[in-house]
Design a protein around this motif. Sequence first.
Motif, PDB file in Angstrom:
ATOM      1  N   VAL A 184       0.843  -1.199   0.000  1.00 41.31           N
ATOM      2  CA  VAL A 184       0.000   0.000   0.000  1.00 41.31           C
ATOM      3  C   VAL A 184       0.875   1.245   0.000  1.00 41.31           C
ATOM      4  O   VAL A 184       1.810   1.375   0.794  1.00 41.31           O
ATOM      5  N   GLY A 185       0.600   2.154  -0.936  1.00 41.73           N
ATOM      6  CA  GLY A 185       1.348   3.392  -1.060  1.00 41.73           C
ATOM      7  C   GLY A 185       2.572   3.265  -1.962  1.00 41.73           C
ATOM      8  O   GLY A 185       3.236   4.254  -2.245  1.00 41.73           O
ATOM      9  N   GLN A 186       2.870   2.062  -2.420  1.00 30.92           N
ATOM     10  CA  GLN A 186       4.016   1.830  -3.303  1.00 30.92           C
ATOM     11  C   GLN A 186       3.595   1.986  -4.762  1.00 30.92           C
ATOM     12  O   GLN A 186       2.441   1.715  -5.110  1.00 30.92           O
ATOM     13  N   PRO A 187       4.493   2.399  -5.642  1.00 27.22           N
ATOM     14  CA  PRO A 187       4.165   2.439  -7.069  1.00 27.22           C
ATOM     15  C   PRO A 187       3.877   1.018  -7.576  1.00 27.22           C
ATOM     16  O   PRO A 187       4.511   0.057  -7.130  1.00 27.22           O
ATOM     17  N   PHE A 188       2.914   0.904  -8.470  1.00 30.33           N
ATOM     18  CA  PHE A 188       2.556  -0.409  -9.012  1.00 30.33           C
ATOM     19  C   PHE A 188       3.747  -0.986  -9.772  1.00 30.33           C
ATOM     20  O   PHE A 188       4.366  -0.322 -10.595  1.00 30.33           O
TER      21      PHE A 188
ATOM     22  N   ILE B 107      -5.997  -6.045  -9.786  1.00 25.80           N
ATOM     23  CA  ILE B 107      -7.301  -6.650 -10.067  1.00 25.80           C
ATOM     24  C   ILE B 107      -8.361  -5.580 -10.334  1.00 25.80           C
ATOM     25  O   ILE B 107      -9.425  -5.896 -10.843  1.00 25.80           O
ATOM     26  N   MET B 108      -7.997  -4.331 -10.008  1.00 25.05           N
ATOM     27  CA  MET B 108      -8.967  -3.261 -10.197  1.00 25.05           C
ATOM     28  C   MET B 108      -8.238  -1.923 -10.213  1.00 25.05           C
ATOM     29  O   MET B 108      -7.229  -1.753  -9.542  1.00 25.05           O
TER      30      MET B 108
ATOM     31  N   GLU C  31      -1.352   9.388  -6.247  1.00 27.35           N
ATOM     32  CA  GLU C  31      -1.067   9.674  -7.651  1.00 27.35           C
ATOM     33  C   GLU C  31      -1.491   8.478  -8.494  1.00 27.35           C
ATOM     34  O   GLU C  31      -1.747   7.394  -7.979  1.00 27.35           O
ATOM     35  N   GLU C  32      -1.483   8.657  -9.783  1.00 28.08           N
ATOM     36  CA  GLU C  32      -1.841   7.578 -10.695  1.00 28.08           C
ATOM     37  C   GLU C  32      -0.753   6.495 -10.665  1.00 28.08           C
ATOM     38  O   GLU C  32       0.438   6.792 -10.613  1.00 28.08           O
ATOM     39  N   GLY C  33      -1.182   5.223 -10.665  1.00 27.59           N
ATOM     40  CA  GLY C  33      -0.243   4.101 -10.694  1.00 27.59           C
ATOM     41  C   GLY C  33       0.301   3.719  -9.337  1.00 27.59           C
ATOM     42  O   GLY C  33       1.329   3.040  -9.247  1.00 27.59           O
TER      43      GLY C  33
ATOM     44  N   VAL D  12      -3.783  -6.364  -5.801  1.00 25.76           N
ATOM     45  CA  VAL D  12      -3.952  -4.979  -5.339  1.00 25.76           C
ATOM     46  C   VAL D  12      -4.932  -4.211  -6.202  1.00 25.76           C
ATOM     47  O   VAL D  12      -5.217  -4.582  -7.341  1.00 25.76           O
ATOM     48  N   LYS D  13      -5.399  -3.110  -5.614  1.00 20.05           N
ATOM     49  CA  LYS D  13      -6.180  -2.118  -6.341  1.00 20.05           C
ATOM     50  C   LYS D  13      -5.246  -0.933  -6.571  1.00 20.05           C
ATOM     51  O   LYS D  13      -4.542  -0.508  -5.670  1.00 20.05           O
TER      52      LYS D  13
END
Length: 187
Positions: free
Chosen positions: A138-142, A150-151, A159-161, A183-184
């Motif tokens: 959580v809070g990490q860049p994808f 998954i969503m 921010e985005e991503g 993750v979402k």
Amino acid sequence: MSTNEQPVTEEQIQEETLETAEPVSADEAQAEQGDLAEDSRIAELTKLAEENQQRYLRAQADFDNFRRRTQKEKEELAQYASMKLITQLLPVVDNFGRALEAAKNGGDTESFSKGVDMIFRQLEQVLDQEGLKAMDTVGQPFNPDFHQAIMQVESDDHEEGVVVEEVQKGYTLKDKVLRPAMVKVSG
């Protein structure tokens, strides 16, 4: 033999033999010596070839034995690879059994909850000793190497991503991803 003849000595016979024998030319003597040397060399090389053949056969047999031995060790290692981990997990299983037995006998729910929490921490400790780590997502860049999106959700806070929510924990075993986190992601 008459009386005035003297006996013939061995030296006289050898001298006579040498005088009557056909003279051997230097080329013929050299050729004869060369043939003897060549025969000697052939015998020596044949013996060396046989020794090398025997060494080769012994080395081949040693290698075959080594290959069979390492294959057997590899099979045993694969068969019993999880033995250490299972041995470490047995106390956890024992504690779960005790907790379930206490719950059946109508034990206090608060102490039951504490007991299960202690068992869970014991299990996490065993897995941590084996190199299993939960991912912090959580809070990490994808990152597709560590996360499975998954969503995609709208978020004003991120921010985005960026990973907004973790649906299922991801784990790494030593340096390898064992299971990516579901993750979402903010969009």
